[in-house]
Design an enzyme around this catalytic site. Structure first.
Site, PDB file in Angstrom:
ATOM      1  N   HIS A 576       0.808  -1.208   0.000  1.00 48.86           N
ATOM      2  CA  HIS A 576       0.000   0.000   0.000  1.00 48.86           C
ATOM      3  C   HIS A 576       0.851   1.272   0.000  1.00 48.86           C
ATOM      4  O   HIS A 576       0.449   2.297  -0.534  1.00 48.86           O
ATOM      5  CB  HIS A 576      -1.008  -0.043   1.146  1.00 48.86           C
ATOM      6  CG  HIS A 576      -2.137  -0.970   0.831  1.00 48.86           C
ATOM      7  ND1 HIS A 576      -2.496  -2.030   1.627  1.00 48.86           N
ATOM      8  CD2 HIS A 576      -2.949  -1.046  -0.248  1.00 48.86           C
ATOM      9  CE1 HIS A 576      -3.496  -2.683   1.052  1.00 48.86           C
ATOM     10  NE2 HIS A 576      -3.787  -2.103  -0.070  1.00 48.86           N
ATOM     11  N   ARG A 683     -13.375   1.749  -3.702  1.00 51.04           N
ATOM     12  CA  ARG A 683     -13.021   0.858  -2.593  1.00 51.04           C
ATOM     13  C   ARG A 683     -13.860   1.268  -1.381  1.00 51.04           C
ATOM     14  O   ARG A 683     -13.461   2.131  -0.604  1.00 51.04           O
ATOM     15  CB  ARG A 683     -11.533   0.968  -2.259  1.00 51.04           C
ATOM     16  CG  ARG A 683     -10.602   0.354  -3.307  1.00 51.04           C
ATOM     17  CD  ARG A 683      -9.142   0.488  -2.865  1.00 51.04           C
ATOM     18  NE  ARG A 683      -8.255  -0.428  -3.553  1.00 51.04           N
ATOM     19  CZ  ARG A 683      -7.438  -0.092  -4.545  1.00 51.04           C
ATOM     20  NH1 ARG A 683      -7.403   1.153  -4.983  1.00 51.04           N
ATOM     21  NH2 ARG A 683      -6.653  -1.003  -5.083  1.00 51.04           N
ATOM     22  N   ARG A 719     -17.166  -1.617  -5.501  1.00 52.82           N
ATOM     23  CA  ARG A 719     -16.850  -2.921  -4.900  1.00 52.82           C
ATOM     24  C   ARG A 719     -17.471  -2.959  -3.507  1.00 52.82           C
ATOM     25  O   ARG A 719     -17.301  -2.007  -2.730  1.00 52.82           O
ATOM     26  CB  ARG A 719     -15.335  -3.064  -4.797  1.00 52.82           C
ATOM     27  CG  ARG A 719     -14.944  -4.275  -3.992  1.00 52.82           C
ATOM     28  CD  ARG A 719     -13.487  -4.517  -4.095  1.00 52.82           C
ATOM     29  NE  ARG A 719     -12.723  -3.668  -3.187  1.00 52.82           N
ATOM     30  CZ  ARG A 719     -11.397  -3.593  -3.192  1.00 52.82           C
ATOM     31  NH1 ARG A 719     -10.710  -4.280  -4.085  1.00 52.82           N
ATOM     32  NH2 ARG A 719     -10.767  -2.842  -2.334  1.00 52.82           N
ATOM     33  N   ASN A 835      -3.612  -7.038  -8.147  1.00 48.82           N
ATOM     34  CA  ASN A 835      -2.784  -7.026  -6.929  1.00 48.82           C
ATOM     35  C   ASN A 835      -2.953  -8.344  -6.184  1.00 48.82           C
ATOM     36  O   ASN A 835      -1.983  -9.013  -5.836  1.00 48.82           O
ATOM     37  CB  ASN A 835      -3.182  -5.875  -6.002  1.00 48.82           C
ATOM     38  CG  ASN A 835      -3.152  -4.535  -6.698  1.00 48.82           C
ATOM     39  OD1 ASN A 835      -2.500  -4.396  -7.722  1.00 48.82           O
ATOM     40  ND2 ASN A 835      -3.859  -3.569  -6.163  1.00 48.82           N
ATOM     41  N   ASP A 836      -4.209  -8.684  -5.934  1.00 49.22           N
ATOM     42  CA  ASP A 836      -4.440  -9.936  -5.219  1.00 49.22           C
ATOM     43  C   ASP A 836      -4.246 -11.142  -6.129  1.00 49.22           C
ATOM     44  O   ASP A 836      -3.728 -12.163  -5.696  1.00 49.22           O
ATOM     45  CB  ASP A 836      -5.852  -9.941  -4.610  1.00 49.22           C
ATOM     46  CG  ASP A 836      -5.873  -9.185  -3.292  1.00 49.22           C
ATOM     47  OD1 ASP A 836      -4.953  -9.408  -2.486  1.00 49.22           O
ATOM     48  OD2 ASP A 836      -6.774  -8.363  -3.080  1.00 49.22           O
ATOM     49  N   ARG A 846       1.551  -9.921  -0.738  1.00 46.47           N
ATOM     50  CA  ARG A 846       1.849  -8.669  -1.444  1.00 46.47           C
ATOM     51  C   ARG A 846       2.584  -7.662  -0.569  1.00 46.47           C
ATOM     52  O   ARG A 846       3.199  -6.726  -1.079  1.00 46.47           O
ATOM     53  CB  ARG A 846       0.567  -8.055  -2.019  1.00 46.47           C
ATOM     54  CG  ARG A 846      -0.450  -7.665  -0.983  1.00 46.47           C
ATOM     55  CD  ARG A 846      -1.817  -7.460  -1.600  1.00 46.47           C
ATOM     56  NE  ARG A 846      -2.085  -6.064  -1.915  1.00 46.47           N
ATOM     57  CZ  ARG A 846      -3.270  -5.610  -2.310  1.00 46.47           C
ATOM     58  NH1 ARG A 846      -4.278  -6.440  -2.461  1.00 46.47           N
ATOM     59  NH2 ARG A 846      -3.435  -4.342  -2.570  1.00 46.47           N
TER      60      ARG A 846
HETATM   61  C1  PEP Z   1      -6.584  -5.821  -6.392  1.00 44.04           C
HETATM   62  O1  PEP Z   1      -6.472  -6.760  -5.610  1.00 44.04           O
HETATM   63  O2  PEP Z   1      -5.976  -5.751  -7.477  1.00 44.04           O
HETATM   64  C2  PEP Z   1      -7.470  -4.690  -6.060  1.00 44.04           C
HETATM   65  C3  PEP Z   1      -7.744  -3.763  -6.942  1.00 44.04           C
HETATM   66  O3  PEP Z   1      -7.947  -4.638  -4.799  1.00 44.04           O
HETATM   67  P1  PEP Z   1      -7.115  -4.112  -3.515  1.00 44.04           P
HETATM   68  O4  PEP Z   1      -5.791  -3.613  -3.985  1.00 44.04           O
HETATM   69  O5  PEP Z   1      -7.970  -3.074  -2.902  1.00 44.04           O
HETATM   70  O6  PEP Z   1      -7.035  -5.370  -2.713  1.00 44.04           O
HETATM   71 MG    MG Z   2      -7.909  -6.954  -3.962  1.00 43.20          MG
END
Ligand code: PEP
Ligand code: MG
Length: 949
Positions: A576, A683, A719, A835-836, A846
């Site tokens: 983050h 988000r 989301r 990302n996930d 991550r």
């Molecule tokens: C992701 O996982 O790519 C995503 C957009 O969600 P976040 O980064 O909020 O987990």
């Molecule tokens: Mg995510």
């Protein structure tokens, strides 16, 4: 997670005896799928070892270690027995709470229950409760404890009158998180009450979050309404939390001991008089708890019994915990500690019995309190292997890290590494130590003043807050007490700072946790002064900041005008902090390896945030080339900015939508102004986090409405709440999980709390009117999760019709990508959360300090999952977006285009650049490039391919 809910409660049960009650409980646990048949034997065996009667008509039957394998899922079931069940030893149970737990999760439940156990006649109320809701209220609705600790005591304050003293009281309460900012005004309107001996009382119930009491004394004698004003109590009143304290205070005043309060020279002395803390001179011992499942009911009962054998007072607290010490004789208080294996207990006893009681209790705890205990590993056994010898990177070398925020930056290295500072524990004399501390604080104060002058306004404010913290009398007062006991200035200062910081963190509030970081910051500055440790001076010219890891609070303090670039030793592109750096527009390379921390301050660095490279003291021609490239990029960005409102069409006319990711409902006009054609990811957990408690339907509706209003007809992809994993909600405590990323998060969590999910969906549908609303669920990994979530939308839709609604899922779990052909038949769209998806595909956390650098979304394994998803969706005529960080990676845009993704959703400040990158591309070339990328064997190979492109 062990939480109490009405569905778990069965009212009005009857059982002739304990055996029958256990059988009923076991049947219920089996029927609900929590345990296998045979668990009853575990419940019986456990009772045979010792009664699970807890007090107040409550028993907590649970299995034994032998029956732990029969537990399928952690959970509880509650049976109310209004006629009572004889539980042996003359105890009657009106409520049996059957626990299915594999490890020590039930400690959290016990902690919850013990709040209720303090209530006087709970047993009778439990017996009489006529509904599950009422019973639950009894268990959960115990009053919050009154906050009263050192930070709420302000002595000898330079106040001119009553109003100023009251204002200071409100400030202390606000800083302790007890009240909102309007409390000071509310208090000014309250009617002051004289208590006698020049002590005054003020209270209000308005703007109160948590009950708390502040006590203040003025530096010089004051008068108010023609009476002396020696001290003032300010109460943030909530329920009956303050009653016990008020009784004690009356006793003190009746006994004529009021001067012990207003003549006190330390907050501890005040707290002792009010009964909040243990006198400082009581002897204490420390012991590590070794019981495998912590201080649960059985060992706690043994300890309480043992303590009851001594005539005086014995208390216990968890070392390093802000919770006050509790009586060892009270079972419920012991359980309220929630002590786990490995934690250190501090036992404190009244001097008259200490020599006798402490060794006995210590030995009993060491021996396991009736349980077999395995010794804890010694600290030295856990020592890491000797670290590999690291060398500072040589001039002329290039380091490869992870591209975290695009752009080219150069400047001298400014290496910020927190080195351990050694300091003596005992001081010369209190007077000398006091003088040294005063001088160090003064120096830090002027250092901060310099920073305020040099920084941009918003960042300067942070340093102003630090200056205020330095001057906080609550801190210095505590330090004073420790100095008087012979501690060194450094030891006293650091102990007080650390205790205050932990106290903030314990409140589980994101803002207060940041305050903890601030406290530690000033703590270190003063310590460095005291120990003569020189931090590197911040260079005058813009510099490249080098750190082990940049936490979100560090990023918040960065001044983009002074920090040209960031290099970190650890971290990955989706951590983050990297996301925030990108939002600030500071070029960054993360995960460059620990050697960067050995660079000398001032070493010239050149970093390329797009390629993830850092050149150390580069030759002049390389530097020139890079700077020319930077200027060219600047010009490209200027052109991109000028065309930001134009659609993103490839050279051969293929359109891609470019949307923005947001986390708040304000400022949508600015997002649109940056060229966004819609919102591709709202988000909503960030909106929830901005509220002090779970926002209700109306509050949420207003938030979502604000976004839709700001978008003026452009689509909004929302989301639903994605908490759990690395995203906690302060007011929604989630049991600690061993593997939170693989645990109850995203849609898994909201499906377990359907009311929360229903409220959110209701608010969204109500806000929509006839505007384009897209709802998606995070972390879907199974078909039935999607179907359950979708069914809820459908049900609500009948009640609240919406003209333009699409419902889809985030694809961020590999199973969802692999199931895309089946899912695509039912969803309206997919949005890929790279990302996930990357972390789960590559099995790399991550946020992992060293591995996350390898979590590259351009890994061919991830690209293949994206490809499968897009092909499955298009076969059913559905669209696909990408809303993870990969969508804003300049190297990745062409590949995603080539994989035929329909929409890219990126941080607002990247929209113009991404649109420009689309315009440079040509779909047929991008397709060929993507096919080639899918065939590569590593992310590096994909990046090398793209470099050539
Ligand atoms: C992701 O996982 O790519 C995503 C957009 O969600 P976040 O980064 O909020 O987990
Ligand atoms: Mg995510």
């Amino acid at each position: 997670m062990l939480e109490l809910a009405v569905e778990q409660i069965a009212m009005g049960q009857r059982a002739a005896d304990k055996g029958e009650a256990l059988a009923l409980l076991a049947d219920r646990l089996v029927a609900d799928g929590l345990v296998a048949e045979g668990y009853l034997a575990g419940l019986q065996a456990r009772e045979a070892q010792g009664s699970t009667f807890l007090g107040q008509g409550i028993a907590i039957p649970h299995g034994t270690p032998q029956t732990r394998d029969l537990v399928f899922a952690t959970g509880v079931r509650l049976l109310q027995f209004p006629e009572g069940v004889d539980w042996g030893d003359g105890q009657t149970v009106y409520l049996a709470i059957g626990i299915a737990a594999r490890s020590d999760e039930h400690l959290r439940l016990l902690q919850l229950l013990t709040r209720a156990l303090g209530e006087t006649d709970l047993a009778e109320a439990l017996r009489r409760a006529s509904s599950a809701e009422a019973l639950l209220k009894l268990l959960q609705g115990a009053p919050q404890a009154l906050a009263l600790d050192a930070q709420l005591v302000g002595l000898n304050l330079a106040a001119e009158d009553f109003d100023e003293l009251a204002w200071r009281g409100a400030r202390l309460l606000q800083r302790a998180g007890c009240v909102d900012s309007g409390f000071a005004a509310v208090l000014q309107q309250a009617e002051p009450l004289p208590l006698g001996e020049g002590l005054w009382w003020l209270h209000s119930e308005r703007q109160v979050r948590q009950p708390g009491l502040a006590f203040l004394t003025p530096q010089q004698p004051l008068r108010y309404r023609e009476q002396p004003l020696n001290g003032l109590f300010c109460l943030a009143s909530l329920g009956a939390a303050h009653e016990a304290l008020l009784e004690r205070l009356c006793e003190v005043l009746i006994e004529g001991r009021g001067q012990m309060l207003y003549q006190a020279t330390s907050s501890r002395a005040v707290l002792e008089v009010l009964g909040g803390e243990v006198p400082a001179d009581w002897p204490s011992v420390r012991v590590v708890l070794a019981n495998a499942h912590g201080l649960h009911a059985r060992p706690a009962k043994v300890l309480a019994q043992l303590a009851k054998g001594f005539a005086g007072e014995v208390r216990v607290r968890l070392q390093d915990s802000p919770q006050p010490a509790v009586s060892v004789k009270s079972l419920s208080k012991l359980l309220s500690l929630g002590a786990r294996r490995g934690q250190v207990l501090e036992l404190i006893a009244e001097p008259e019995i200490a020599a006798e009681a402490l060794p006995v209790l210590l030995a009993a705890i060491e021996q396991g309190l009736g349980e077999e205990v395995e010794p804890l590993p010694q600290a030295h056994q856990a020592q890491a292997l000797p670290a590999e010898a690291l060398r500072a990177p040589l001039p002329g070398s290039t380091l490869q890290g992870v591209a975290a925020a695009p752009g080219i930056a150069s400047g001298p290295a400014h290496v910020c590494v927190e080195r351990e500072i050694d300091y003596p524990l005992r001081g010369a004399s209190p007077a000398q130590e006091r003088a040294r501390l005063r001088q160090a604080i003064d120096q830090v104060h002027s250092e901060l003043h310099g920073l305020v002058q040099r920084s941009a306004a918003a960042i300067g404010e942070i340093f102003v807050t630090h200056q205020e913290m330095l001057a906080d009398p609550a801190l210095t007062d505590e330090v004073e007490l420790r100095l008087a006991q012979g501690e060194s200035a450094a030891a006293a200062w650091m102990a007080v700072i650390e205790a205050a910081a932990r106290q903030q963190e314990a409140l589980h509030d994101a803002l207060l946790a940041e305050r903890a970081a601030d406290l530690r910051d000033i703590g270190r500055r003063v310590l460095a002064q005291l120990c003569g440790v020189q931090g590197a001076a911040e260079p005058e010219q813009p510099y490249v900041l080098v750190m082990a890891e940049v936490g979100p609070s560090d990023v918040a303090r960065l001044d983009p005008a002074r920090v040209a670039g960031i290099v970190t030793a650890q971290g990955g592109a989706t951590a983050h902090s990297a996301i925030v750096a990108r939002a600030l527009g500071i070029p960054a390379v993360v995960g460059a390896g620990a050697a960067v921390l050995l660079l000398d301050n001032g070493t010239p660095l050149l970093l390329d945030g797009q390629r993830g490279r850092v050149a150390v003291d580069p030759p002049a021609d390389e530097l020139q080339r890079a700077l020319a490239e930077r200027d060219a990029r600047e010009r490209r960005l200027q052109i991109a900015w000028a065309n930001r409102h134009e659609p993103a069409l490839t050279r051969d006319g293929h359109a891609v939508e470019v949307f923005a990711n947001i986390g708040e409902s304000n400022g949508i006009d600015k997002v649109v102004e940056q060229g966004a054609e819609g919102i591709g990811l709202l988000r909503t957990e960030l909106i929830f986090m901005a509220h002090p408690q779970l926002p209700d339907v109306a509050t949420q509706e207003a938030e979502y409405r604000r976004v839709l209003d700001g978008l003026g007809g452009r689509p909004l992809v929302v989301r639903t709440l994605d908490v759990g994993g690395d995203k906690p909600l302060p007011y929604w405590p989630i049991a600690v999980e061993e593997n939170p990323f693989l645990g109850v998060r995203g849609v898994r969590l909201t499906l377990q709390r359907p009311q929360v999910m229903e409220d959110q969906l209701r608010a969204l549908l109500r806000a929509a009117d006839d505007r384009p609303l897209r709802i998606m669920f995070p972390m879907v990994g199974q078909m039935q999760e999607w179907r359950a979530a979708k069914a809820m939308v459908e049900r609500l839709r009948e009640e609240i019709p919406v003209a333009d609604l699409q419902v889809g899922i985030m694809v961020e779990v590999p199973s969802a990508a692999l199931l895309a052909p089946q899912l695509a038949r039912e969803v309206d769209f997919f949005s890929i959360g790279t990302n996930d998806l990357t972390q789960y595909t590559l099995a790399i956390d991550r946020g992992h300090p060293s591995l996350s650098a390898q979590a590259d979304g351009l890994h061919p394994a991830v690209l293949n999952l994206i490809d499968m998803t897009v092909r499955a969706a298009h076969a059913q005529g559905k669209w696909v977006g990408v809303c993870g960080e990969l969508a804003a990676d300049p190297q990745a845009v062409a590949v995603l285009l080539g994989l035929e993704v329909d929409e890219l959703s990126v941080a607002a400040r990247s929209v113009a650049e991404v649109k420009a990158l689309v315009r440079q591309a040509d779909l047929s070339t991008a397709r060929a490039l993507a096919r080639e990328a899918l065939q590569q064997d590593s992310a590096e190979a994909v990046r090398a391919l793209l470099e050539r492109y």
